[in-house]
Write an enzyme that holds these catalytic residues in place. Structure first.
Site, PDB file in Angstrom:
ATOM      1  CG  HIS A  71      -1.975  -1.071   1.665  1.00 46.93           C
ATOM      2  ND1 HIS A  71      -1.700  -1.670   2.087  1.00 46.93           N
ATOM      3  CD2 HIS A  71      -3.277  -0.876   0.208  1.00 46.93           C
ATOM      4  CE1 HIS A  71      -2.533  -2.814   2.247  1.00 46.93           C
ATOM      5  NE2 HIS A  71      -3.523  -2.794   1.069  1.00 46.93           N
ATOM      6  CB  SER A  78      -4.436  -6.788   4.113  1.00 45.34           C
ATOM      7  OG  SER A  78      -4.034  -5.327   4.117  1.00 45.34           O
ATOM      8  NE  ARG A  79      -9.679 -11.539   2.364  1.00 46.35           N
ATOM      9  CZ  ARG A  79      -9.574 -10.224   1.375  1.00 46.35           C
ATOM     10  NH1 ARG A  79      -9.508  -9.648   1.057  1.00 46.35           N
ATOM     11  NH2 ARG A  79     -11.552  -9.380   2.382  1.00 46.35           N
TER      12      ARG A  79
END
Length: 287
Positions: A37, A187-188
């Site tokens: 990100h 993110s997972r």
């Protein structure tokens, strides 16, 4: 530190002075930010004067039984990370702010491009992506927006949305950011156990190997993909899909493969609680 806004009206007022002479970039996220990100923000800063990062866990893109409730909310940590890379504004609305009525009566249907790949097992996911991205575009009115290429199908759908709805927004697809062992950042990934995290890089290794085989074009696609499917499954993954497409996500087969210079191989697979996405671009070696 970036300025945080929670309300649409406040963000619009804050951005108004910049619209005449400065370029505004939007980086849409669901928070729980990682280096991938932050790379999107760095790219946005190269193309714009003001960078807005949205942090919103969008309920309309989650299906029944998915991880909406458990998806990590880490706003304070996210804002601190964004300060380090120079984001100017964070837009962190509540669900009520974004959706006065839920589900929203108005929907965005992106057509057949959503019915393949992730859309097969997440049938309403991209409708939810379409409505939230359209709302963010209308709220921020950016000159550019930056999305990661890891979510290749999503990026293709957003490009189509911008074209079909005549948004004056340049869409930048940012390269996949990987851990040192090759795993695409997500993110997972934090859902992975320690042993699963050791296994996870096999997914990109198989993609890399298969991409080389496709590039050489020495065996039928079905044979190649079947072998890759078996290797990935034997490593402990449960595969949602493993497919080869044109870069526009149209179908390709052995007869048409030489009509294309570039293809993409895409995979979605479960490893424990984590659904991992990855893809590789493939350049066909012409004989």
């Amino acid at each position: 530190m970036p300025t945080i806004h929670y309300h649409i009206s406040d963000l619009r007022v804050a951005l108004r002075p910049y619209r005449t002479a400065q370029r505004i970039a939007l980086v849409p996220t669901m928070g729980n930010l990682h280096d991938g990100h932050l790379e999107l923000v760095k790219i946005a800063k190269q193309h714009a004067d003001i960078v807005v990062v949205s942090i919103f866990v969008n309920p309309t893109q989650f299906g029944v039984g998915e991880d909406f409730d458990s998806y990590p909310r880490t706003l304070d940590e996210d804002v601190a990370k964004l300060a380090m890379v120079g984001a100017d504004y964070v837009f962190a609305p509540t669900i009520d702010e974004m959706y006065p009525v839920l589900p929203p009566p108005t929907t965005i249907l992106a057509g057949t491009i959503t019915e393949q790949l992730c859309g097969k097992t997440r049938p309403n996911h991209f409708d939810g992506v379409g409505i939230v991205v359209s709302k963010l575009f209308n709220i921020v009115q950016p000159n550019i927006a930056v999305f990661g290429q890891k979510d290749y199908q999503q990026l293709a759908i957003i490009k189509q949305l911008v074209r079909d709805l005549s948004y004056s927004i340049d869409i930048i697809g940012a390269p996949i950011i990987r851990a040192t062992d090759g795993l695409a950042l997500s993110s997972r990934n934090q859902y992975l156990s320690e042993s699963e995290r050791q296994t996870a890089p096999i997914l990109q290794q198989e993609l890399q190997y298969s991409a080389k085989q496709i590039s050489d074009n020495k065996q039928p696609l079905e044979v190649l993909l079947t072998a890759a499917h078996e290797r990935i499954t034997s490593a402990g993954f449960i595969i949602d899909y493993l497919e080869v497409k044109t870069t526009e996500l149209t179908a390709v087969d052995d007869e048409s493969i030489n009509n294309h210079q570039d293809l993409v191989i895409l995979v979605a697979a479960w490893l424990g609680r984590a659904r991992l996405l990855d893809n590789r671009l493939v350049t066909i070696n012409k004989v």
